[in-house]
Enzyme design. Sequence first.
Site, mmCIF file in Angstrom:
data_model
loop_
_atom_site.group_PDB
_atom_site.id
_atom_site.type_symbol
_atom_site.label_atom_id
_atom_site.label_comp_id
_atom_site.label_asym_id
_atom_site.label_seq_id
_atom_site.Cartn_x
_atom_site.Cartn_y
_atom_site.Cartn_z
ATOM 1 N N GLY A 13 10.025 0.612 1.238
ATOM 2 C CA GLY A 13 9.476 1.467 0.172
ATOM 3 C C GLY A 13 9.784 2.910 0.338
ATOM 4 N N TYR A 153 -5.012 -6.689 -4.044
ATOM 5 C CA TYR A 153 -4.473 -5.432 -3.106
ATOM 6 C C TYR A 153 -5.170 -5.218 -1.853
ATOM 7 C CZ TYR A 153 -2.957 -0.635 -2.110
ATOM 8 O OH TYR A 153 -2.523 0.468 -1.613
#
Length: 252
Positions: A13, A153
């Site tokens: 990421g 999440y």
Amino acid sequence: MSENTSQVAMVTGAARGIGAAVAARLLADGMAVALLDNDASELEPTAKRLSNKGTVHHVVTDVRDPDAVAAAVESTKQTLGDPTVLVNDAGYIRDNLFHKMTLQDWDEVMNVHLRAAFITTQAVQPFMAAAGTGRIVNISSVAALGNRGQSNYSAAKAGIQGFTRTLAVELGRFGITANAIAPGFVDTAMTRATAARMRMEFDDLVATASKQIPLGRVGQPEDIAGVASFLAGPDSAYVTGQVIYATGGPTV
């Protein structure tokens, strides 16, 4: 010369936000850094920018795919050397209230956070074991404690914490530490997307959040990068299995 000069780190990421800030900080610490991300349009300019700070290698990679990760690790090994530092930062949100959330929303978030962390860690761990030392830093979130509209999440980030603690228990005998960072509100593209989901101007969301944070401001990616630097470096040699909440105040 930095104690970290000979170390090779991999950051997932890494194209933007926290991942890019962590990569920049590890470069400043003297490490060579491999940047992994699935977004070539953002990864390539980030790699070009960071190459002015140190030795950088970038690989466009889907971290959910074991073959893609294996190829990225091999490319890193051939270009920079054996990786012994891993920062799992790849993230993704598909927010919705629980009763409106689709199974696809659930699976995609779980895959990017949990599946990917498992795959990358398993791919890099043998190099750490062979070296007799290693640092695994997983990016969790304060959302692990629960957050409206983020059941997927929140569950994924709580899973990251359990994964991290178990890695610490199992891998300690190889000289490998595993820790997690749980950021609070950090100014990233992801939190800007959250503002859009809430139909708020981002500046208004920041102002509201800042009033609730003891330090009086929201976090910046560099704030998290500083914690990652400590956990990836020599001063954290006796710290493992910990979750550090970087939220600008106490966390209940």
